[in-house]
Design a protein around this motif. Structure first.
Motif, PDB file in Angstrom:
ATOM      1  N   ARG A  34       0.846  -1.203   0.000  1.00  0.00           N
ATOM      2  CA  ARG A  34       0.000   0.000   0.000  1.00  0.00           C
ATOM      3  C   ARG A  34       0.877   1.246   0.000  1.00  0.00           C
ATOM      4  O   ARG A  34       1.756   1.409   0.829  1.00  0.00           O
ATOM      5  CB  ARG A  34      -0.879  -0.020   1.248  1.00  0.00           C
ATOM      6  N   ILE A 103      -7.345   1.648  -2.623  1.00  0.00           N
ATOM      7  CA  ILE A 103      -6.033   1.694  -1.958  1.00  0.00           C
ATOM      8  C   ILE A 103      -5.419   3.068  -2.160  1.00  0.00           C
ATOM      9  O   ILE A 103      -4.919   3.688  -1.213  1.00  0.00           O
ATOM     10  CB  ILE A 103      -5.103   0.590  -2.496  1.00  0.00           C
ATOM     11  N   SER A 106      -7.107   5.500  -0.029  1.00  0.00           N
ATOM     12  CA  SER A 106      -6.786   5.290   1.384  1.00  0.00           C
ATOM     13  C   SER A 106      -5.473   5.963   1.767  1.00  0.00           C
ATOM     14  O   SER A 106      -5.348   6.543   2.839  1.00  0.00           O
ATOM     15  CB  SER A 106      -6.735   3.788   1.717  1.00  0.00           C
ATOM     16  N   ALA A 110      -5.394   9.192   4.338  1.00  0.00           N
ATOM     17  CA  ALA A 110      -4.597   9.051   5.558  1.00  0.00           C
ATOM     18  C   ALA A 110      -3.520  10.128   5.660  1.00  0.00           C
ATOM     19  O   ALA A 110      -3.058  10.438   6.764  1.00  0.00           O
ATOM     20  CB  ALA A 110      -3.956   7.663   5.608  1.00  0.00           C
ATOM     21  N   GLU A 143      -6.298   9.079   9.546  1.00  0.00           N
ATOM     22  CA  GLU A 143      -5.769   7.720   9.419  1.00  0.00           C
ATOM     23  C   GLU A 143      -6.890   6.694   9.421  1.00  0.00           C
ATOM     24  O   GLU A 143      -6.851   5.709   8.684  1.00  0.00           O
ATOM     25  CB  GLU A 143      -4.775   7.411  10.543  1.00  0.00           C
ATOM     26  N   GLU A 144      -7.910   6.927  10.245  1.00  0.00           N
ATOM     27  CA  GLU A 144      -9.048   6.004  10.293  1.00  0.00           C
ATOM     28  C   GLU A 144      -9.842   6.048   8.989  1.00  0.00           C
ATOM     29  O   GLU A 144     -10.318   5.015   8.510  1.00  0.00           O
ATOM     30  CB  GLU A 144      -9.960   6.322  11.481  1.00  0.00           C
ATOM     31  N   GLY A 146      -8.548   6.723   6.121  1.00  0.00           N
ATOM     32  CA  GLY A 146      -7.693   5.958   5.212  1.00  0.00           C
ATOM     33  C   GLY A 146      -7.878   4.460   5.384  1.00  0.00           C
ATOM     34  O   GLY A 146      -7.968   3.718   4.406  1.00  0.00           O
ATOM     35  N   LEU A 147      -7.969   4.017   6.627  1.00  0.00           N
ATOM     36  CA  LEU A 147      -8.184   2.584   6.891  1.00  0.00           C
ATOM     37  C   LEU A 147      -9.558   2.127   6.406  1.00  0.00           C
ATOM     38  O   LEU A 147      -9.706   0.988   5.964  1.00  0.00           O
ATOM     39  CB  LEU A 147      -8.013   2.282   8.377  1.00  0.00           C
ATOM     40  N   PHE A 148     -10.552   3.006   6.492  1.00  0.00           N
ATOM     41  CA  PHE A 148     -11.880   2.676   5.963  1.00  0.00           C
ATOM     42  C   PHE A 148     -11.793   2.369   4.469  1.00  0.00           C
ATOM     43  O   PHE A 148     -12.325   1.355   3.993  1.00  0.00           O
ATOM     44  CB  PHE A 148     -12.859   3.826   6.221  1.00  0.00           C
ATOM     45  N   PHE A 150      -9.119   1.521   2.846  1.00  0.00           N
ATOM     46  CA  PHE A 150      -8.315   0.314   2.670  1.00  0.00           C
ATOM     47  C   PHE A 150      -9.193  -0.924   2.903  1.00  0.00           C
ATOM     48  O   PHE A 150      -9.068  -1.918   2.183  1.00  0.00           O
ATOM     49  CB  PHE A 150      -7.118   0.319   3.624  1.00  0.00           C
ATOM     50  N   GLY A 151     -10.102  -0.856   3.870  1.00  0.00           N
ATOM     51  CA  GLY A 151     -11.062  -1.940   4.087  1.00  0.00           C
ATOM     52  C   GLY A 151     -11.952  -2.155   2.874  1.00  0.00           C
ATOM     53  O   GLY A 151     -12.234  -3.298   2.489  1.00  0.00           O
TER      54      GLY A 151
END
Length: 169
Positions: A34, A103, A106, A110, A143-144, A146-148, A150-151
Motif C-alpha cells: 500500500r 487503496i 486510502s 490518511a 488515518e481512520e 484511510g483505513l476505511f 483500505f477496508g
C-alpha cells in the motif's frame, strides 16, 4: 436428445476460476505494498485530475471531492456495464481497478493531516482530503478514514476473486 441441460467438465470449472487464480498474487501485492507507486497509479492520477475538471462547475466542495469521486465512479460504472452484459472477466478487471483506486484513496486520505505526499502543482495546491476532512471536522481521524478506504479495497478485491461464483460459465 438434448433436454436443455448443460453439462460442464472439470476443464470448464478450471477455466472459469483461472483469472481469479491469476489475480490472487496481484491483489496481495497491492494490499501488502500500500502506497508504493506503480504504473497503475499514473492512470488513477489522470482519472483523479479529470474528476476535478469535470466537477468544478458544481462548486468548491464537489470540485475538491470530484477527483476521488471520479476514481470511484468510473470503474464502478464499467463494472456495472460488464455485469449487465454478462462479461465476467470485464467485471473482474474493473472490480480489481476499483479496489486499486480504494487503496490509492486510502493513502491520500490518511495523509490529510501530515500532507507529506507530493501533489501536482506543488505547495500552492489544496490537499483534497485535508480540505474535506477539515470541513467535516474529521481531520483528527484522517488515518481512520484511510483505513476505511483500505477496508473497502480488501472487500472489493475479495469480490473480484469470487466473481465466478455469480456466473454459470
Amino acid at each position: 436428445m438434448d433436454y436443455g441441460l448443460t453439462t460442464y467438465s472439470r476443464f470448464d470449472t478450471i477455466k472459469k476460476w483461472l483469472f481469479s487464480v491469476i489475480l490472487i498474487p496481484i491483489c496481495l501485492y497491492f494490499l501488502l505494498n500500500r502506497g508504493e507507486y506503480t504504473l497503475l497509479d499514473s492512470a488513477d492520477l489522470i482519472i483523479h485530475e479529470a474528476g476535478h475538471f469535470i466537477f468544478m462547475v458544481f462548486g468548491t466542495s464537489i470540485h475538491v471531492f470530484g477527483g476521488t469521486l471520479m476514481q470511484i465512479l468510473l470503474p464502478a460504472y464499467i463494472v456495472y456495464f460488464f455485469a449487465v452484459n454478462d462479461f465476467r472477466i470485464g467485471v473482474q478487471i474493473f472490480l480489481f481497478w476499483l479496489g486499486h483506486n480504494f487503496i490509492n484513496i486510502s493513502v491520500y486520505a490518511a495523509d490529510a493531516r501530515a500532507q507529506i505526499l507530493p501533489l501536482l502543482g506543488g505547495e500552492k495546491v489544496i490537499h483534497d482530503w485535508h480540505y474535506m476532512l477539515t470541513g467535516l471536522n474529521l481531520l483528527p481521524f484522517a488515518e481512520e478514514v484511510g483505513l476505511f478506504f483500505f477496508g473497502l479495497a480488501i472487500i472489493t478485491f475479495i469480490l473480484t476473486l469470487i466473481t465466478p461464483f455469480f456466473y454459470d460459465n
